[in-house]
Enzyme design. Sequence first.
Site, short mmCIF file in Angstrom:
data_model
loop_
_atom_site.label_atom_id
_atom_site.label_comp_id
_atom_site.label_asym_id
_atom_site.label_seq_id
_atom_site.Cartn_x
_atom_site.Cartn_y
_atom_site.Cartn_z
N LYS A 158 0.82 -1.22 0.00
CA LYS A 158 0.00 0.00 0.00
C LYS A 158 0.85 1.26 0.00
O LYS A 158 1.88 1.31 0.65
CB LYS A 158 -0.90 0.03 1.24
N ASN A 290 -11.20 9.31 7.67
CA ASN A 290 -11.58 10.35 6.72
C ASN A 290 -11.93 11.60 7.51
O ASN A 290 -12.85 11.59 8.33
CB ASN A 290 -12.76 9.90 5.88
N ARG A 292 -13.46 14.35 7.12
CA ARG A 292 -14.46 15.17 6.44
C ARG A 292 -15.85 14.58 6.69
O ARG A 292 -15.97 13.48 7.20
CB ARG A 292 -14.20 15.15 4.94
N VAL A 295 -19.98 11.26 1.97
CA VAL A 295 -21.13 11.16 1.07
C VAL A 295 -22.29 10.45 1.77
O VAL A 295 -23.44 10.88 1.70
CB VAL A 295 -20.75 10.39 -0.22
N ARG A 338 -26.44 5.46 -4.36
CA ARG A 338 -25.88 6.58 -5.12
C ARG A 338 -26.32 6.45 -6.56
O ARG A 338 -26.00 5.47 -7.23
CB ARG A 338 -24.36 6.57 -5.06
C1 MV4 Z 1 -7.01 -4.10 2.38
C2 MV4 Z 1 -7.75 -5.19 1.92
C3 MV4 Z 1 -7.36 -6.44 2.34
N1 MV4 Z 1 -6.31 -6.59 3.17
N2 MV4 Z 1 -5.96 -4.30 3.22
C4 MV4 Z 1 -9.05 -0.75 -0.33
C5 MV4 Z 1 -9.05 0.74 -0.16
C6 MV4 Z 1 -8.05 1.01 0.88
N3 MV4 Z 1 -8.38 2.15 1.65
C7 MV4 Z 1 -7.98 -0.24 1.67
N4 MV4 Z 1 -8.50 -1.30 0.85
C8 MV4 Z 1 -8.32 -2.61 1.18
N5 MV4 Z 1 -7.30 -2.85 2.04
C9 MV4 Z 1 -5.64 -5.52 3.57
N6 MV4 Z 1 -4.58 -5.69 4.37
C10 MV4 Z 1 -8.82 -4.96 1.06
C11 MV4 Z 1 -9.10 -3.65 0.67
C12 MV4 Z 1 -10.20 -3.51 -0.22
C13 MV4 Z 1 -11.31 -2.75 0.11
C14 MV4 Z 1 -11.40 -2.09 1.33
C15 MV4 Z 1 -12.50 -1.35 1.65
C16 MV4 Z 1 -13.54 -1.27 0.75
C17 MV4 Z 1 -13.47 -1.89 -0.47
C18 MV4 Z 1 -12.36 -2.64 -0.80
C19 MV4 Z 1 -12.30 -3.28 -2.04
C20 MV4 Z 1 -11.21 -4.02 -2.35
C21 MV4 Z 1 -10.15 -4.11 -1.45
#
Ligand code: MV4
Length: 511
Positions: A158, A290, A292, A295, A338
């Site tokens: 990330k 977040n 803020r 939505v 939405r």
């Molecule tokens: C993750 C995850 C699985 N494992 N982290 C996507 C947006 C970002 N802010 C964090 N996200 C994710 N982090 C770990 N360690 C899966 C996601 C993720 C996800 C998270 C929230 C809402 C939708 C998502 C869709 C795909 C993956």
Amino acid sequence: MIRKVLVANRGEIATRVIRACREQGIATVAVYSEADREALHVLMADEAYAIGPPAPAESYLSIDTLVGVAKASGADAVHPGYGFLAENASFAEACASAGLIFIGPPAAAIRAMGDKTSARRIAREMQVPTVPGTIEPVRGDDEARRVARDLGYPVMVKAAMGGGGKGMRRVGAEAELEGALRMARAEATTAFGDGSVYLERYVEEPRHIEVQVLADAHGHVIHLGERECSIQRRHQKLIEECPSPFVDGPLREKLGEAACRIATAAGYVNAGTIEFLVDRDRNFYFLEMNTRLQVEHPVTEMVTGIDLVKAQLRVAGGAPLDIRQEDVRRHGWAIECRINAEDPFAGWMPSPGKITGFRPASGPWTRDDSGVYEGSTIPRFYDTLISKLIVWGPDRDAAIARMARALAEYKVTGVRTTIPVLARIIDHKDFRAGALSTQLLERILPELAPSAGRFESIAIIAAVLAFVAAGSRAYATLAPAPDHATRAPDRGAAPSAWRLGARPGWRAGGR
Ligand code: MV4
């Protein structure tokens, strides 16, 4: 006390803020780009000022212009809405330096939470669980390989300055690690000007559950329970609900308490949201904050009866929160859809253009927060949100039935919308069962597309009707025809008699 607010935004969130201000007797100042001259928020505000060309960088993102208009109009506060400058610490500082109240958190809190590794550090210090992984960005590929082996595959790479899924890569095995690091770093550099990345263990099929917090400048921090936001496509939420069908009393208590600890540690003031990933076994992990209004805030409002924008105005004006944690009651169930100007059956292509027909759903416990009117235009320069349709019911089944009814009532012509796909998701057995995950939507999308046969019969019926009733509106409402055929005659700009709710004689600013 705040007397006049400049709304540094557009679309539905600008109208949402203007409505809250008007109910409080606070004057409002709208700003608009050249593409938004006739937009709803301009008609609704007491005053409106042109701020430049359509490109956001030259209008809604121009800090100096916005601060200048705020001062010139005599506003004493600025509401940033969401998106644009809402999480820009420099904007918060520029407002403060100009003697304006920024209706949002202190710049330091925005900065602390904007850096995801710093946010993770704060969460850990407050003993809130985070996904196992590194706190500091990983330095080289060798270090990354060591860390990933310790965590166990799959892992997630990330971007430190990321969010919203940019600069994020799932890595299933060591052989993919180097490539994923390179891609994530490149993407992060392009998107955030900072290529640092960190590693986390991958959480399988998580739910996205977030907690609404409210904090005042007197040290009070409360939470208003959670929202379930797992129905997303490419990190764009489509449907949100409150409460989450997965969260029980004890988990709600733990999530809320954790959220308040993080907000307190960040020196947070105003409305904010703490995001968590929740796995199958109800383990939860802090993801990000977040800083803020979001939505999807209306679902929390419908269930708690608390007006979040009014609460924002109150605490920004320096008043203490007038609600204590023990006063927060939840009642029933709320769902938000939405409605975007996109074609879900053609790769979700944006469908900007003129809204030739608009009849939003209404009726019992049905709320339409839209930023448009019949005859207005969805510009191609901004997001494609037309409206947020929110319903409330005494329980989840009742809310689902009500949403299905409301979506069936909702008519928009002139642009394609996501209404048909929303109706199908709401009707899907997994959604109805509450068996949600962030992967659910991508998995069921193929089932949701209209079958070729069905689409053809609709097209034939549409053609016959169009032939019979040529020129009538029946043609326009049976959408699957080329865009030009669905457009009603141009009735010209909205007449000034359509100016909505503003005080008479407001005509300030370069209109
Ligand atoms: C993750 C995850 C699985 N494992 N982290 C996507 C947006 C970002 N802010 C964090 N996200 C994710 N982090 C770990 N360690 C899966 C996601 C993720 C996800 C998270 C929230 C809402 C939708 C998502 C869709 C795909 C993956």
